[in-house]
Enzyme design. Sequence first.
Site, PDB file in Angstrom:
ATOM      1  N   ASP A   1       0.840  -1.201   0.000  1.00 23.09           N
ATOM      2  CA  ASP A   1       0.000   0.000   0.000  1.00 23.09           C
ATOM      3  C   ASP A   1       0.876   1.253   0.000  1.00 23.09           C
ATOM      4  O   ASP A   1       1.662   1.464   0.932  1.00 23.09           O
ATOM      5  CB  ASP A   1      -0.905   0.004   1.244  1.00 23.09           C
TER       6      ASP A   1
ATOM      7  N   TYR B   1       2.985  10.093  -0.691  1.00 18.59           N
ATOM      8  CA  TYR B   1       4.095   9.539   0.080  1.00 18.59           C
ATOM      9  C   TYR B   1       5.438   9.787  -0.610  1.00 18.59           C
ATOM     10  O   TYR B   1       6.485   9.722   0.037  1.00 18.59           O
ATOM     11  CB  TYR B   1       3.944   8.023   0.287  1.00 18.59           C
TER      12      TYR B   1
ATOM     13  N   LYS C   1      -3.001   5.865  -4.098  1.00 20.94           N
ATOM     14  CA  LYS C   1      -4.084   6.790  -3.752  1.00 20.94           C
ATOM     15  C   LYS C   1      -3.935   8.127  -4.474  1.00 20.94           C
ATOM     16  O   LYS C   1      -2.820   8.601  -4.711  1.00 20.94           O
ATOM     17  CB  LYS C   1      -4.103   7.028  -2.239  1.00 20.94           C
TER      18      LYS C   1
ATOM     19  N   HIS D   1      -7.733   9.579  -1.536  1.00 24.15           N
ATOM     20  CA  HIS D   1      -6.994   9.567  -0.282  1.00 24.15           C
ATOM     21  C   HIS D   1      -7.756  10.225   0.875  1.00 24.15           C
ATOM     22  O   HIS D   1      -7.746   9.716   1.999  1.00 24.15           O
ATOM     23  CB  HIS D   1      -5.638  10.257  -0.481  1.00 24.15           C
TER      24      HIS D   1
END
Length: 274
Positions: A45, A50, A75, A108
């Site tokens: 994931d 990120y 996401k 998200h």
Amino acid sequence: MSIPTITLNNGVEIPQLGFGVFQVPDDETTAAVSAALAAGYRSIDTAAIYGNEAGVGRALAASGIPRGDLFITTKLWNSDQGFQSTLAAYEASLAALGLDYVDLYLIHWPAPANDNYAESWRAMEKLLADGRVRAIGVSNFAPEHLEHLAETASVVPAVNQVELHPRLNQAEVRAANEAQGIATEAWSPLAQGGLLADPVITDVAGRVGRTPAQVILRWHLQQGRIVIPKSVTPGRIIENLAVFDFDLSPADLLLIDGLNTDSRIGPDPMVFNG
């Protein structure tokens, strides 16, 4: 070792326990994901925000594991919400990951001030219809957001990934998910380690001969949730996977349930806009 799967509302199966890479720098992500894959994880994931999709992709490419044996989630970030921008963001994520498709694509955050997640969802429905993604879902959606989405959606989200741990058991969100056939996935399932010294957890761990982290993960799994613990420590990565050969008693589950204080680690999705 075989990891149990959860069958989503469109028939796609997701491993019940996966590996998360939140807050892992890109240059450390490849080693962490490689260690997870070597340990037996097959679900990874990540997210555009990120900044480590490329690191995930490098580990996947180097692993030699057939693509069909992997389950990859990423996401859509808040600033990319909107119909065309969602489609473009998905292509950017695919390029970073080095993949032709992802298994699960999530919005998200609802980012309610933008009021744009319904348009993003329309784009995600197109990606699903075009066979570009195997399942679509949401993250951090409260019941109110799910209700609003349902007013215009043609596809029910397959997953709602939310902050969930013994101090934030998300009873209302879980009930809303269940009512719509949406699987609940827990991010920060260990409360970022904040529960590992809790006396209730350590007492249960001592009685069952397991670590506190294993006890918390088992609490999630026995209640039917998908979990994505994160670690960059190889020993901990392996430890978090060794949770399928024991059970907690109903009494122990209730003890852990009783730790709920509705305390968040992350932002409140009712007000967070990113």
